[in-house]
Design a protein around this motif. Structure first.
Motif, PDB file in Angstrom:
ATOM      1  N   PHE A 422      39.069  68.595  88.700  1.00 36.34           N
ATOM      2  CA  PHE A 422      38.817  67.802  89.900  1.00 36.34           C
ATOM      3  C   PHE A 422      40.064  67.110  90.459  1.00 36.34           C
ATOM      4  O   PHE A 422      39.985  66.473  91.498  1.00 36.34           O
ATOM      5  CB  PHE A 422      37.719  66.772  89.625  1.00 36.34           C
ATOM      6  N   ALA A 423      41.203  67.193  89.759  1.00 41.29           N
ATOM      7  CA  ALA A 423      42.425  66.586  90.325  1.00 41.29           C
ATOM      8  C   ALA A 423      43.158  67.571  91.235  1.00 41.29           C
ATOM      9  O   ALA A 423      44.155  67.209  91.853  1.00 41.29           O
ATOM     10  CB  ALA A 423      43.359  66.145  89.206  1.00 41.29           C
ATOM     11  N   LYS A 424      42.685  68.812  91.307  1.00 41.02           N
ATOM     12  CA  LYS A 424      43.456  69.825  92.024  1.00 41.02           C
ATOM     13  C   LYS A 424      42.707  70.395  93.228  1.00 41.02           C
ATOM     14  O   LYS A 424      43.027  70.112  94.359  1.00 41.02           O
ATOM     15  CB  LYS A 424      43.823  70.972  91.073  1.00 41.02           C
ATOM     16  N   ASN A 425      41.688  71.200  92.996  1.00 42.73           N
ATOM     17  CA  ASN A 425      41.084  71.970  94.092  1.00 42.73           C
ATOM     18  C   ASN A 425      40.479  71.081  95.173  1.00 42.73           C
ATOM     19  O   ASN A 425      39.894  70.046  94.875  1.00 42.73           O
ATOM     20  CB  ASN A 425      40.009  72.898  93.544  1.00 42.73           C
ATOM     21  N   SER A 426      40.599  71.534  96.406  1.00 47.16           N
ATOM     22  CA  SER A 426      40.060  70.748  97.526  1.00 47.16           C
ATOM     23  C   SER A 426      38.774  71.344  98.071  1.00 47.16           C
ATOM     24  O   SER A 426      38.195  70.789  99.007  1.00 47.16           O
ATOM     25  CB  SER A 426      41.066  70.715  98.672  1.00 47.16           C
ATOM     26  N   GLU A 427      38.358  72.492  97.558  1.00 49.15           N
ATOM     27  CA  GLU A 427      37.248  73.217  98.177  1.00 49.15           C
ATOM     28  C   GLU A 427      35.992  73.250  97.325  1.00 49.15           C
ATOM     29  O   GLU A 427      34.916  73.546  97.842  1.00 49.15           O
ATOM     30  CB  GLU A 427      37.653  74.682  98.460  1.00 49.15           C
ATOM     31  N   THR A 428      36.112  72.974  96.013  1.00 51.10           N
ATOM     32  CA  THR A 428      34.953  73.116  95.119  1.00 51.10           C
ATOM     33  C   THR A 428      33.734  72.377  95.695  1.00 51.10           C
ATOM     34  O   THR A 428      33.817  71.187  96.005  1.00 51.10           O
ATOM     35  CB  THR A 428      35.276  72.535  93.721  1.00 51.10           C
ATOM     36  N   SER A 429      32.627  73.087  95.821  1.00 54.07           N
ATOM     37  CA  SER A 429      31.431  72.492  96.433  1.00 54.07           C
ATOM     38  C   SER A 429      30.536  71.895  95.347  1.00 54.07           C
ATOM     39  O   SER A 429      30.730  72.138  94.152  1.00 54.07           O
ATOM     40  CB  SER A 429      30.666  73.581  97.176  1.00 54.07           C
ATOM     41  N   ALA A 430      29.513  71.151  95.804  1.00 58.32           N
ATOM     42  CA  ALA A 430      28.559  70.563  94.853  1.00 58.32           C
ATOM     43  C   ALA A 430      27.858  71.674  94.055  1.00 58.32           C
ATOM     44  O   ALA A 430      27.630  71.540  92.848  1.00 58.32           O
ATOM     45  CB  ALA A 430      27.545  69.716  95.602  1.00 58.32           C
ATOM     46  N   ALA A 431      27.560  72.786  94.739  1.00 57.69           N
ATOM     47  CA  ALA A 431      26.853  73.883  94.052  1.00 57.69           C
ATOM     48  C   ALA A 431      27.748  74.479  92.954  1.00 57.69           C
ATOM     49  O   ALA A 431      27.286  74.764  91.843  1.00 57.69           O
ATOM     50  CB  ALA A 431      26.447  74.952  95.061  1.00 57.69           C
ATOM     51  N   SER A 432      29.046  74.655  93.257  1.00 62.90           N
ATOM     52  CA  SER A 432      29.964  75.204  92.240  1.00 62.90           C
ATOM     53  C   SER A 432      30.108  74.229  91.082  1.00 62.90           C
ATOM     54  O   SER A 432      30.136  74.634  89.909  1.00 62.90           O
ATOM     55  CB  SER A 432      31.345  75.467  92.844  1.00 62.90           C
ATOM     56  N   ALA A 433      30.206  72.940  91.402  1.00 65.20           N
ATOM     57  CA  ALA A 433      30.363  71.931  90.336  1.00 65.20           C
ATOM     58  C   ALA A 433      29.141  71.960  89.417  1.00 65.20           C
ATOM     59  O   ALA A 433      29.260  71.911  88.194  1.00 65.20           O
ATOM     60  CB  ALA A 433      30.546  70.551  90.942  1.00 65.20           C
ATOM     61  N   ARG A 434      27.969  72.067  90.026  1.00 70.10           N
ATOM     62  CA  ARG A 434      26.736  72.103  89.225  1.00 70.10           C
ATOM     63  C   ARG A 434      26.730  73.323  88.318  1.00 70.10           C
ATOM     64  O   ARG A 434      26.338  73.255  87.160  1.00 70.10           O
ATOM     65  CB  ARG A 434      25.519  72.121  90.167  1.00 70.10           C
ATOM     66  N   ARG A 435      27.235  74.431  88.849  1.00 73.38           N
ATOM     67  CA  ARG A 435      27.207  75.668  88.043  1.00 73.38           C
ATOM     68  C   ARG A 435      28.124  75.586  86.837  1.00 73.38           C
ATOM     69  O   ARG A 435      27.786  76.034  85.759  1.00 73.38           O
ATOM     70  CB  ARG A 435      27.576  76.873  88.916  1.00 73.38           C
ATOM     71  N   PHE A 436      29.312  75.011  87.007  1.00 75.96           N
ATOM     72  CA  PHE A 436      30.205  75.030  85.838  1.00 75.96           C
ATOM     73  C   PHE A 436      29.970  73.849  84.897  1.00 75.96           C
ATOM     74  O   PHE A 436      30.160  73.965  83.695  1.00 75.96           O
ATOM     75  CB  PHE A 436      31.678  75.164  86.256  1.00 75.96           C
ATOM     76  N   LEU A 437      29.490  72.722  85.454  1.00 79.06           N
ATOM     77  CA  LEU A 437      29.240  71.578  84.569  1.00 79.06           C
ATOM     78  C   LEU A 437      27.878  71.696  83.887  1.00 79.06           C
ATOM     79  O   LEU A 437      27.714  71.263  82.749  1.00 79.06           O
ATOM     80  CB  LEU A 437      29.297  70.272  85.361  1.00 79.06           C
ATOM     81  N   GLY A 438      26.911  72.265  84.614  1.00 76.71           N
ATOM     82  CA  GLY A 438      25.564  72.398  84.057  1.00 76.71           C
ATOM     83  C   GLY A 438      24.711  71.178  84.403  1.00 76.71           C
ATOM     84  O   GLY A 438      25.225  70.060  84.546  1.00 76.71           O
ATOM     85  N   ASP A 439      23.402  71.389  84.519  1.00 80.28           N
ATOM     86  CA  ASP A 439      22.473  70.324  84.935  1.00 80.28           C
ATOM     87  C   ASP A 439      22.486  69.148  83.961  1.00 80.28           C
ATOM     88  O   ASP A 439      22.412  67.986  84.366  1.00 80.28           O
ATOM     89  CB  ASP A 439      21.046  70.880  85.018  1.00 80.28           C
TER      90      ASP A 439
END
Ligand code: FAD
Length: 468
Positions: A422-439
């Motif tokens: 999260f200190a780098k990419n400017s485009e990661t969406s909420a949906a992508s974050a949910r997918r890699f972090l998990g519910d």
């Protein structure tokens, strides 16, 4: 403070000058100031973001329309014990202040970012990794204890055994649960101001990955340069630097090399050209054509494998060599896209990413690879694999296409079981974050957010983008 809010009005930018936000930037110097800012925000219905040096590549320390709490004035090294290597600092202390204090006593920060300008608060909030991530993990693993002010006004002290749930969530938590005030860290022993570096070239992606993987155990640090413009059989070519600390007795001049005067980065190129103006000369070649030749030249000059000794500062803070180098990307600035992939899927994923950038005519001008390992922090970006950081030039013409391409990259990374930082990419969406972090992780983070910040005072542009 309230009646004068307008005098704090500022236009702030990210490190790459590709994002802007109008904010109220309020400097704080004490924990009372921090509490007062929270009270003010609550009264006015504004959101608050802590900002250290403000040099994240993305929107982590931007807060459009809200308050940005400037932590850089909280910058005292409170206690330093050269016998144990334990240091206690206010959170606005920079890595530059820290290494300059401990290095002459034979110590070095255990984990550093590629620039020394970052603050300890910013480093903990992002949980930064160094070129030694595969050996020692992120900076959070070297924190003995920290104190943070929560938006409720509570002051909490956390360590791996005290308030452990907050310890593992505030570190990596992007300043969204509380604000670090004091940080206690354990330094790493060094026996010389020099470090021994092996440099060798790698002709393609497979050998770039194998080089990082196989040579990692022999080195304390490894980092690869990847020529992201080269295609075909040369895709992924570059150079790897593997470095190791010198053992006691290996440097006969250790007393001299440990002095600060030996570590300072020169401010002139070849002893003549002031480096402060160098980015002006770099600007004309910052295009697809120019960078193809620059990378080619760099690769040819890397063909000869060699070993040399370098100061710690020169090895770790290469990016500080040319001040304001990011300005050479021009008016639109730059976006850095960093992906973290498991070692099983990395080769296919990066090949696809680099080829896609070529097909779009939007190659990255700088690629940097590192070897990583997983860690226990809540919003971790760690993987048993590798990271690739790619710098892209942003222009008015390519901004939209670049954004769409980076979303495509996200899809490739997620399909490969990868993660984002999260200190780098400017485009990661909420949906992508949910997918890699998990519910489950997101639910845990939100429960802690409710506990630490029930009025949702701490928000940043990044927070709204990925958790909104
Ligand atoms: C040239 C360059 C090289 C880099 N190299 C690396 C690298 O090798 N490895 C790596 O991991 N990262 C690297 N980074 C990224 C950088 O380390 C992080 O973005 C870091 O967070 C920036 O620190 P800062 O003080 O500028 O924080 P800011 O950008 O000001 O803030 C970053 C985050 O920290 C929060 N924050 C800041 N201070 C506090 C506080 N006191 N309490 C709570 N939250 C706070 C902010 O709200 C924000 O979410 C690099 C960045 C640059 C520009």
């Amino acid at each position: 403070m309230q009646s004068n809010l307008n005098r704090y009005f500022s236009q702030l930018e990210n490190f790459g000058h590709s994002l802007k936000a109008s904010c109220y930037r309020i400097p704080v110097k004490t924990t009372e100031d921090i509490y007062e800012v929270f009270q003010l925000a609550k009264r006015l219905g504004l959101k608050v973001t802590a900002r250290g040096a403000g040099i994240s590549y993305n929107d982590a320390s931007l807060n459009g329309g809200g308050i940005v709490m400037d932590m850089s004035g909280l910058n005292q090294i409170q206690e330093w014990d050269p016998a144990s290597g334990v240091v206690r600092c206010e959170s606005g202390v920079t890595l530059e202040q820290l290494w300059q204090r401990v290095e002459p006593d034979g110590w070095w920060p255990p984990v550093v970012s590629g620039t020394m300008k970052t603050t300890l608060g910013g480093c903990l909030a992002a949980n930064v990794h160094g070129k030694n991530n595969f050996q020692v993990g992120p900076i959070g693993e070297h924190v003995v204890e920290f104190t943070a002010t929560l938006p409720t006004g509570a002051l909490v002290t956390c360590s791996p055994t005290k308030n452990a749930d907050l310890f593992y969530a505030l570190i990596s938590g992007l300043g969204m649960l509380g604000v670090f005030t004091s940080i206690t860290l354990k330094m790493k022993r060094i026996h010389s101001g020099l470090i021994s570096v092996d440099a060798w070239h790698v002709p393609d992606l497979r050998r770039q990955l194998n080089g990082l993987l196989e040579h990692a155990p022999d080195h304390d640090y490894t980092v690869g340069w990847l020529d992201a413009i080269a295609g075909g059989k040369s895709l992924g070519r570059g150079q790897i630097h593997g470095a190791r600390q010198l053992k006691e007795g290996e440097d006969p001049d250790a007393q001299k090399t440990l002095q600060l005067s030996f570590q300072h980065l020169p401010d002139r190129f070849f002893g003549v050209v002031p480096k402060s103006g160098l980015h002006y000369f770099m600007k004309p070649v910052m295009n697809n054509f120019g960078m193809r030749f620059v990378n080619m030249g760099r690769y040819v000059s890397a063909l000869r494998a060699h070993t040399f000794r370098q100061s710690h500062a020169a090895f770790h803070f290469l990016l500080d060599y040319v001040p304001n180098w990011e300005r050479s990307f021009g008016r639109g600035g730059l976006i850095q896209y960093q992906s973290f992939l498991p070692k099983e899927t990395v080769e296919d994923a990066w090949r696809e990413i680099i080829q896609l950038s070529h097909r779009n005519g939007l190659p990255s001008y700088l690629g940097v690879t590192k070897r990583h390992r997983p860690d226990k922090f809540l919003l971790t970006h760690g993987v048993d694999g590798f990271s690739l950081a790619l710098d892209f030039k942003v222009t008015d013409r390519n901004r939209r296409r670049l954004g769409a391409m980076l979303q495509e990259f996200d899809r490739i990374v997620l399909n490969g079981g990868g993660r984002f930082y999260f200190a780098k990419n400017s485009e990661t969406s909420a949906a992508s974050a949910r997918r890699f972090l998990g519910d489950e992780t997101i639910a845990k983070f939100k429960r802690l957010k409710q506990r630490c910040d029930p009025n949702h005072l701490l928000e940043s542009d990044l927070y709204r983008r990925v958790f909104g």
